[in-house]
Write a protein that holds these residues in place. Sequence first.
Motif, PDB file in Angstrom:
ATOM      1  N   GLY A 393       0.781  -1.229   0.000  1.00 54.68           N
ATOM      2  CA  GLY A 393       0.000   0.000   0.000  1.00 54.68           C
ATOM      3  C   GLY A 393       0.812   1.277   0.000  1.00 54.68           C
ATOM      4  N   ASN A 394       2.006   1.262  -0.604  1.00 48.36           N
ATOM      5  CA  ASN A 394       2.839   2.460  -0.620  1.00 48.36           C
ATOM      6  C   ASN A 394       2.153   3.576  -1.416  1.00 48.36           C
ATOM      7  N   TYR A 395       2.063   4.760  -0.815  1.00 43.70           N
ATOM      8  CA  TYR A 395       1.505   5.896  -1.531  1.00 43.70           C
ATOM      9  C   TYR A 395       2.421   7.101  -1.344  1.00 43.70           C
ATOM     10  N   PRO A 396       2.483   7.970  -2.346  1.00 44.16           N
ATOM     11  CA  PRO A 396       3.455   9.063  -2.323  1.00 44.16           C
ATOM     12  C   PRO A 396       2.987  10.222  -1.458  1.00 44.16           C
ATOM     13  N   GLY A 397       3.942  11.013  -1.020  1.00 41.69           N
ATOM     14  CA  GLY A 397       3.597  12.273  -0.380  1.00 41.69           C
ATOM     15  C   GLY A 397       3.130  13.282  -1.419  1.00 41.69           C
ATOM     16  N   TRP A 398       2.542  14.342  -0.934  1.00 40.12           N
ATOM     17  CA  TRP A 398       2.092  15.448  -1.789  1.00 40.12           C
ATOM     18  C   TRP A 398       3.129  16.554  -1.645  1.00 40.12           C
ATOM     19  N   GLN A 399       3.926  16.727  -2.679  1.00 39.07           N
ATOM     20  CA  GLN A 399       5.001  17.703  -2.645  1.00 39.07           C
ATOM     21  C   GLN A 399       4.428  19.123  -2.698  1.00 39.07           C
ATOM     22  N   PRO A 400       4.819  19.992  -1.777  1.00 39.32           N
ATOM     23  CA  PRO A 400       4.242  21.340  -1.740  1.00 39.32           C
ATOM     24  C   PRO A 400       4.637  22.198  -2.935  1.00 39.32           C
ATOM     25  N   HIS A 401       3.662  22.949  -3.448  1.00 38.18           N
ATOM     26  CA  HIS A 401       3.883  23.921  -4.520  1.00 38.18           C
ATOM     27  C   HIS A 401       3.255  25.245  -4.066  1.00 38.18           C
ATOM     28  N   PRO A 402       4.036  26.118  -3.445  1.00 38.50           N
ATOM     29  CA  PRO A 402       3.472  27.327  -2.844  1.00 38.50           C
ATOM     30  C   PRO A 402       3.135  28.440  -3.841  1.00 38.50           C
ATOM     31  N   ASP A 403       3.478  28.269  -5.119  1.00 35.59           N
ATOM     32  CA  ASP A 403       3.264  29.332  -6.101  1.00 35.59           C
ATOM     33  C   ASP A 403       2.148  28.941  -7.065  1.00 35.59           C
ATOM     34  N   THR A 404       0.890  28.910  -6.568  1.00 35.44           N
ATOM     35  CA  THR A 404      -0.239  28.585  -7.419  1.00 35.44           C
ATOM     36  C   THR A 404      -1.330  29.636  -7.245  1.00 35.44           C
ATOM     37  N   ASP A 405      -2.127  29.808  -8.284  1.00 35.75           N
ATOM     38  CA  ASP A 405      -3.221  30.785  -8.244  1.00 35.75           C
ATOM     39  C   ASP A 405      -4.262  30.408  -7.200  1.00 35.75           C
ATOM     40  N   ILE A 406      -4.572  29.111  -7.078  1.00 34.86           N
ATOM     41  CA  ILE A 406      -5.617  28.714  -6.132  1.00 34.86           C
ATOM     42  C   ILE A 406      -5.166  28.947  -4.694  1.00 34.86           C
ATOM     43  N   LEU A 407      -3.882  28.770  -4.414  1.00 32.04           N
ATOM     44  CA  LEU A 407      -3.397  29.062  -3.064  1.00 32.04           C
ATOM     45  C   LEU A 407      -3.485  30.553  -2.771  1.00 32.04           C
ATOM     46  N   ARG A 408      -3.062  31.379  -3.720  1.00 30.90           N
ATOM     47  CA  ARG A 408      -3.123  32.827  -3.492  1.00 30.90           C
ATOM     48  C   ARG A 408      -4.567  33.293  -3.276  1.00 30.90           C
ATOM     49  N   LEU A 409      -5.491  32.754  -4.066  1.00 27.51           N
ATOM     50  CA  LEU A 409      -6.896  33.124  -3.919  1.00 27.51           C
ATOM     51  C   LEU A 409      -7.439  32.677  -2.560  1.00 27.51           C
ATOM     52  N   THR A 410      -7.175  31.429  -2.204  1.00 29.17           N
ATOM     53  CA  THR A 410      -7.665  30.903  -0.928  1.00 29.17           C
ATOM     54  C   THR A 410      -7.077  31.666   0.239  1.00 29.17           C
ATOM     55  N   GLN A 411      -5.799  31.983   0.141  1.00 29.32           N
ATOM     56  CA  GLN A 411      -5.120  32.716   1.206  1.00 29.32           C
ATOM     57  C   GLN A 411      -5.732  34.114   1.385  1.00 29.32           C
ATOM     58  N   ARG A 412      -6.015  34.783   0.275  1.00 27.53           N
ATOM     59  CA  ARG A 412      -6.577  36.145   0.344  1.00 27.53           C
ATOM     60  C   ARG A 412      -7.970  36.128   0.959  1.00 27.53           C
ATOM     61  N   ILE A 413      -8.826  35.221   0.513  1.00 27.13           N
ATOM     62  CA  ILE A 413     -10.197  35.173   1.018  1.00 27.13           C
ATOM     63  C   ILE A 413     -10.229  34.721   2.475  1.00 27.13           C
ATOM     64  N   TYR A 414      -9.375  33.762   2.815  1.00 26.24           N
ATOM     65  CA  TYR A 414      -9.316  33.286   4.206  1.00 26.24           C
ATOM     66  C   TYR A 414      -8.917  34.436   5.137  1.00 26.24           C
ATOM     67  N   ALA A 415      -7.948  35.244   4.727  1.00 21.62           N
ATOM     68  CA  ALA A 415      -7.510  36.382   5.540  1.00 21.62           C
ATOM     69  C   ALA A 415      -8.647  37.376   5.736  1.00 21.62           C
ATOM     70  N   GLU A 416      -9.454  37.596   4.689  1.00 15.25           N
ATOM     71  CA  GLU A 416     -10.596  38.499   4.805  1.00 15.25           C
ATOM     72  C   GLU A 416     -11.612  37.958   5.818  1.00 15.25           C
ATOM     73  N   ILE A 417     -11.848  36.673   5.803  1.00 15.05           N
ATOM     74  CA  ILE A 417     -12.832  36.066   6.709  1.00 15.05           C
ATOM     75  C   ILE A 417     -12.318  36.044   8.147  1.00 15.05           C
ATOM     76  N   LEU A 418     -11.056  35.664   8.321  1.00 16.02           N
ATOM     77  CA  LEU A 418     -10.481  35.503   9.653  1.00 16.02           C
ATOM     78  C   LEU A 418     -10.066  36.825  10.286  1.00 16.02           C
ATOM     79  N   GLY A 419      -9.743  37.802   9.446  1.00 15.30           N
ATOM     80  CA  GLY A 419      -9.157  39.029   9.962  1.00 15.30           C
ATOM     81  C   GLY A 419      -7.702  38.859  10.314  1.00 15.30           C
ATOM     82  N   ALA A 420      -7.099  37.798   9.848  1.00 14.27           N
ATOM     83  CA  ALA A 420      -5.681  37.508  10.079  1.00 14.27           C
ATOM     84  C   ALA A 420      -5.225  36.542   8.997  1.00 14.27           C
ATOM     85  N   GLU A 421      -3.923  36.496   8.759  1.00 12.94           N
ATOM     86  CA  GLU A 421      -3.394  35.612   7.720  1.00 12.94           C
ATOM     87  C   GLU A 421      -3.532  34.138   8.133  1.00 12.94           C
ATOM     88  N   PRO A 422      -4.013  33.288   7.240  1.00 14.20           N
ATOM     89  CA  PRO A 422      -4.025  31.857   7.533  1.00 14.20           C
ATOM     90  C   PRO A 422      -2.611  31.289   7.512  1.00 14.20           C
TER      91      PRO A 422
END
Length: 485
Positions: A393-422
Amino acid sequence: MSDIQTLQPKRLWQWFDRLCTIPRPSHHEEKVAQFIVDWAKEKGFFVERDQIGNVLIRKPASKGMENRQKVALQAHMDMVPQANEGSTHDFLTDPILPYVDGEWVKAKGTTLGSDNGIGLASALAVLDADDLAHPELEVLCTMTEEAGMDGAHHLKTNWLQSDVMINTDTEENGEIYIGCAGGEDAKVSLPIQREKNTFAHTYQLSLKGLRGGHSGSEINTNRVNAIKLFARFLANIEQTQAFSFALAEIRGGSVRNAIPREAHAIVCVNDENALKTAVQNFQHLLQDELAMAEPNATLTAQLIEKAEMIFDKVSTHKAIHLVNALPNGVNRYSDVVDGVVETSSSIGVLKTEDDAVTGLILIRSLVESGKQYVASLLSSLTSLCDATVTLSGNYPGWQPHPDTDILRLTQRIYAEILGAEPTIKVIHAGLECGLIKQAYPAMEIVSFGPTIENAHSPDEKVHIPAVQIYWALLTKVLANIPEQK
């Protein structure tokens, strides 16, 4: 209908309440899968199942969102079946019984299934809604994530059409995950020889009351593994030659990816008083050493009917010391991501079979070489006592990719909702994203979800205010997906 149907967001909680009525332990998701398929057909959606049983549903974009990037929402259909000792709950037939306790939703005596039931409910709620802005949607419901990631392992290419995926299996409010550990199962098997029992008394020893929890995300929280603690007790008796005894059975845990809360053994002795004294002494040790980490841990001994057959002396010795010596817990912390566990192992299940004692161990690591190292340790250890280890049952890790449009969008909206950076994080637990990325390497993926505590144990609970935040984030991200590139 339970009282959780009155919670907000109402549509999500109504779906979760409905899912609680359908049994869905790992390897037994057919009822919930068929329910989802039938419902999607009634709604007029495209719906299809693949060869392993994954369900894919498609919904057209809402008005004005037709030129946006396509988005897939992903959740797994199964849940970890754990019940309190003495519970008569049958996970194959009985519904989960959720209830509200202050700001939390819990279940009566069992795991709640909020992992990943809240994510699954949210995806179905989005499909069900007529008043949400969203691009063309796909909802991917996968099979048997908790017991080997079968659905993600067998996910076929060229099935999904989405540019972006939102995995809903994260369990901490205010965090966005962009990477996770890979894993591998190891089955250790020790052959045993039995002989006729010549001891005068037979006792059932039970270690109970430990907190348990998720063997990935909570492996570094000082939660004690009941199987390992029980082996420590037995090894101490043998090493100090406190009295003669033999095992007739040893067992603990029930699922490979949870920290075991209980362990048991059938022990045969001549000196009852010596056994009782050893149990009392160990109970004092538990109170002194683990008063903060495991305040409810208890070891008890109960006289039972005499066992007919026992492990012979060599088998008793090998079984105790093999389990006592198994690597368990954090092996190494990451050099790349501060404070994140890189490699760990956890024995989740121990069983006595007719001719062997077997243990199921889950190895996790952010790097492939970490898994290989722990597998090497197990191979070396088992070779010393004529046991074997089998990897699967070997399965791979999920290698991080911090430079994506969906991350930037999610990060911006989350900060607006939380009032702080996620917080952007990599988790030491198995998400299906690594396997999905193998099938769809160009797809951008993020993972987020509400706060869930004590997942994989009967103490599991989900935070109601965090679910409200999660729903606001999910729906706002969908409404703001950029145009197709």
